[in-house]
Design an enzyme around this catalytic site. Structure first.
Site, short mmCIF file in Angstrom:
data_model
loop_
_atom_site.label_atom_id
_atom_site.label_comp_id
_atom_site.label_asym_id
_atom_site.label_seq_id
_atom_site.Cartn_x
_atom_site.Cartn_y
_atom_site.Cartn_z
N LYS A 116 0.84 -1.29 0.02
CA LYS A 116 0.21 -0.01 0.13
C LYS A 116 0.77 1.16 0.03
CE LYS A 116 -3.63 -2.24 2.61
NZ LYS A 116 -4.72 -2.45 2.01
N GLU A 200 -2.48 6.70 8.18
CA GLU A 200 -3.54 7.85 7.20
C GLU A 200 -4.37 8.57 8.09
OE1 GLU A 200 -5.83 5.25 4.72
OE2 GLU A 200 -4.18 5.13 3.30
N HIS A 234 -14.38 -3.96 8.57
CA HIS A 234 -13.84 -3.83 7.46
C HIS A 234 -13.87 -4.85 6.33
CE1 HIS A 234 -11.60 -0.75 9.77
NE2 HIS A 234 -11.28 -1.40 10.31
N GLU A 274 -9.90 1.04 -5.33
CA GLU A 274 -10.77 1.61 -4.30
C GLU A 274 -10.34 2.79 -3.61
OE1 GLU A 274 -11.33 -2.64 -2.08
OE2 GLU A 274 -10.14 -1.43 -1.31
N GLU A 292 -6.28 1.82 -2.24
CA GLU A 292 -5.60 0.57 -3.01
C GLU A 292 -6.00 0.23 -4.14
OE1 GLU A 292 -5.54 -3.04 -0.80
OE2 GLU A 292 -7.62 -3.06 -0.39
N ASN A 294 -7.01 -3.26 -6.14
CA ASN A 294 -7.08 -4.97 -6.13
C ASN A 294 -6.82 -5.38 -7.49
OD1 ASN A 294 -7.53 -5.03 -3.34
ND2 ASN A 294 -9.43 -4.51 -3.56
N ARG A 296 -7.18 -7.77 -9.49
CA ARG A 296 -7.91 -9.13 -9.86
C ARG A 296 -9.24 -9.00 -9.94
NH1 ARG A 296 -10.55 -9.27 -4.82
NH2 ARG A 296 -9.28 -8.41 -3.18
#
Ligand code: ADP
Ligand code: ADP
Ligand code: MG
Length: 643
Positions: A116, A200, A234, A274, A292, A294, A296
């Protein structure tokens, strides 16, 4: 197009990929572990290869065995699904070195987004807004605490190698920083073998809005957004597309940023960017930040398929087989609204505790898409994600799609395991959600109400009692009952004691804790206190289930068992097979009800086991690192004084 591919996955996603392959005339090879020899994905594929033991590291994570299986079966390409090897760049390199095609992005693209901190640095350079914070290399606690101070509380500590919500801690004030950092790093080290974290700014009223992208290595387009703000721990629970309240301006800004992110790494195939969005005051194009990417196919991709009419797996196969992306951005339609609900075997009131079991009864609603890896009679095993199905609906407007979701959930029936079905139903009826007022805190804030709304009402309990008495099927049962049994009978069911009085064929009065339910069968439907119950009763060995809306299960317990249970009340048993991560008590220690005894890791999650009452620890049977079976004794408390 390929003539044969291997699917390096299991469960619903393997089945979903096979569906598209079948439509395109592509032959499929499944792989399976010992635990999955008779699984649905094995039955659906044209061929199947056994690759090892039930633990993922012995099968679905064995890249070498999977590549060998592709070679011996003559598969040309490997689809990784999600999870397992899907975001492992070394696996991609090995697949290509073996002369096969990986259906997904290049190993470089995966590496670029794998951590990240590096991903955020890269995105900053590409002009994509990132969450304000510290993502540098310095990991000294004092330095990180200083960074948190500079960012301003509340802050979020995140494992740079994180995923699935692990290694993440919200810190509200400076005093709590050091303890939170310790536990985040500890969790990151065990889960990912990498303790590094970033800090963050914690966004207020956060909404999780992500953009589906698709590239061919040179060019990328986006397929609009999905709102995944309904989360617990989450993790996503219900997803939708488009995002409620989305404006054309915001969509264009987010879509552009996502395409920029994909093109910055020469992205090929399906990916998701995202973003975290500040939803405290509507949606504004300057209030979203990259979290981030992903690299896939995402679990929730079907909602995008529903609103665009595009089969994302078909696109993945086409691009991987060498076809360029032909669609232009303006060619991609956006029609209506879609929802996906994730149906899990889990005990919601117990803290979303994953469950296992054999699905003695399973029925999905007509008129909704159900992506599933199980059939009636299949087991949810402790080895993998406890997902039963994804229920996907589409409608011309959000309100219509939501009412279809409610109907689809109400018509879903699962017995043999506890599930989150009633909770999903309560969530689908939640007023704020109905109004499109979503944020990632919604479930946490309203958890008590959502669980309460999912509790069985009188009608459900009465029908369960009729089921336990063998009367639920109505007329014949009821009249038969009247012939051979006393007219009045006491029924003991899991947690409730009731009497049933048969008045006539198709008419009984059930009394539960002084409350009377007048049950009448009218043309095949039960009416309780003059209202149609709209529910079905299903009997499976040891259990009565009542479905629709919601799913309620009642154990047909023997009262003697219950006494035995009470006598052993000082014993904490492992609720499922797993690995003991930590033991927090020692013999002789005094504990209060609710104190942490041990932490069990099972089914990708950590579960804290707590004392059921006050007492003194008599014995601890396990140590950190012990692998335990379901039902294994972990900790025993001294017997309570007879007084
Ligand atoms: P997504 O980000 O696609 O919505 P989640 O966040 O729900 O997916 O899941 C995060 C990760 O959990 C996945 O990338 C994967 O690593 C893992 N996971 C989820 N479901 C499964 C599964 N059925 N088998 C293996 N891993 C899974
Ligand atoms: P993972 O890799 O575990 O999926 P993410 O970085 O995608 O981790 O974050 C997971 C979830 O945590 C998000 O969907 C969101 O709910 C919450 N979250 C992440 N970053 C922030 C932030 N800066 N402020 C508020 N919530 C956040
Ligand atoms: Mg994420």
């Amino acid at each position: 197009m390929f003539h044969k591919i291997l699917i390096a996955n299991r469960g619903e996603i393997a089945c979903r990929i096979i569906d598209t392959c079948r439509r395109l005339g592509v032959a499929t090879v499944a792989v399976y572990s010992d635990a999955d020899a008779t699984a649905r994905h094995v039955a659906l594929a044209d061929e199947a290869v056994h690759i090892g033991g039930p633990a993922p590291r012995d099968s679905y994570l064995r890249g070498d065995a999977i590549i060998a299986a592709a070679q011996t079966t003559g598969a040309q390409a490997i689809h990784p699904g999600y999870g397992f090897l899907s975001e492992n760049p070394d696996f991609v390199d090995a697949v290509e070195a073996a002369g096969l095609t990986f259906i997904g992005p290049s190993s470089q693209a995966i590496r670029a987004m794998g951590l990240k901190d590096a991903a955020k640095a890269l995105m900053e350079k590409a002009g994509v807004p990132v969450v304000p914070g510290y993502h540098g290399a310095e990991q000294d606690p004092a330095h990180l605490a200083g960074a948190a101070e500079a960012i301003g509380y509340p802050v979020l500590i995140k494992a740079v190698a994180g995923g699935g919500g692990k290694g993440m801690r919200l810190v509200e004030a400076a005093a709590d920083f050091s303890a939170a950092l310790d536990s985040a790093q500890g969790e990151a080290r065990t889960a990912f073998g990498n303790p590094a974290v970033l800090i963050e700014k914690y966004i207020q009223k956060p909404r999780h809005i992500e953009v589906q992208v698709f590239g061919d290595g040179t060019r990328a387009v986006h397929l609009y957004e999905r709102d995944c703000s309904l989360q617990r721990r989450h993790q996503k629970v219900i997803e939708e597309a488009p995002a409620p309240g989305m404006t054309a301006e915001m969509r264009a800004a987010m879509g552009d940023a996502a395409v920029r992110a994909a093109e910055a790494i020469g992205y090929s195939g399906a990916g998701t960017v995202e973003f975290i969005v500040d939803g405290s005051d509507g949606l504004h194009p300057d209030r979203f930040w990259f979290m981030e990417m992903n690299t896939r196919l995402q679990v929730e991709h079907p909602v995008t398929e529903a609103v665009t009419g595009i089969d994302l797996v078909e696109w993945q196969l086409r691009v991987a087989s060498g076809e360029p992306l032909t669609s232009r951005q303006e060619d991609i339609p956006l029609r209506g609204h879609a929802f996906e609900a994730r149906l899990y075997a889990e005990d919601v009131p117990a803290g979303f505790l994953p469950a296992t079991g054999t699905l003695t009864h399973l029925h999905f609603a007509r008129g909704a898409r159900a992506d599933t890896g199980v059939r009636p009679g299949d087991a949810i095993s402790p080895w993998y994600d406890p997902m039963i199905a994804k229920i996907i609906v589409h409608g011309p407007t959000r309100a219509i799609a939501l009412s279809k979701l409610r109907a689809a959930l109400a018509a879903t029936e699962v017995a043999g395991s506890v599930t989150n079905l009633s909770f999903l139903g309560a969530l689908a009826r939640h007023e704020g959600f109905g109004a499109g007022e979503v944020d990632t805190g919604l479930i946490g804030r309203d958890l008590a109400g959502l669980i309460e709304a999912a509790e069985p009402g009188l009608a459900v309990r009465a029908l369960a009692v009729l089921g336990a008495a063998g009367l639920a099927d109505g007329g014949p049962g009821l009249s038969g009952f009247a012939l051979w049994a006393p007219l009045r009978r006491t029924v003991t069911l899991d947690g409730l004691s009731a009497t049933v009085e048969v008045r006539a064929a198709g008419h009984a009065v059930v009394t539960i804790d002084g409350e009377e339910a007048d049950c009448r069968l009218r043309t095949g439907t039960w009416w309780v206190n003059d209202r149609p119950a709209g529910a079905r009763v299903v009997l499976t060995p040891g259990t009565v289930s009542v479905f629709g809306p919601g799913a309620y299960h009642f154990d047909l317990v023997d009262p003697l068992d219950r006494q035995a249970d009470a006598a052993g009340g000082g014993l904490t048993l492992s609720p499922m097979p797993g690995l003991v991560k930590a033991v927090h008590v020692a013999a002789g220690q005094v504990v209060s009800a609710g104190d942490r005894l041990a932490v069990l890791e099972a089914m990708k999650m950590e579960h804290t086991l707590t004392a059921s009452r006050d007492g003194t620890v008599a014995e601890v049977f396990v140590a950190a690192g012990t692998q335990v079976e379901a039902g294994a004794a972990l900790v025993r408390l001294e017997e309570e004084d007879a007084a």
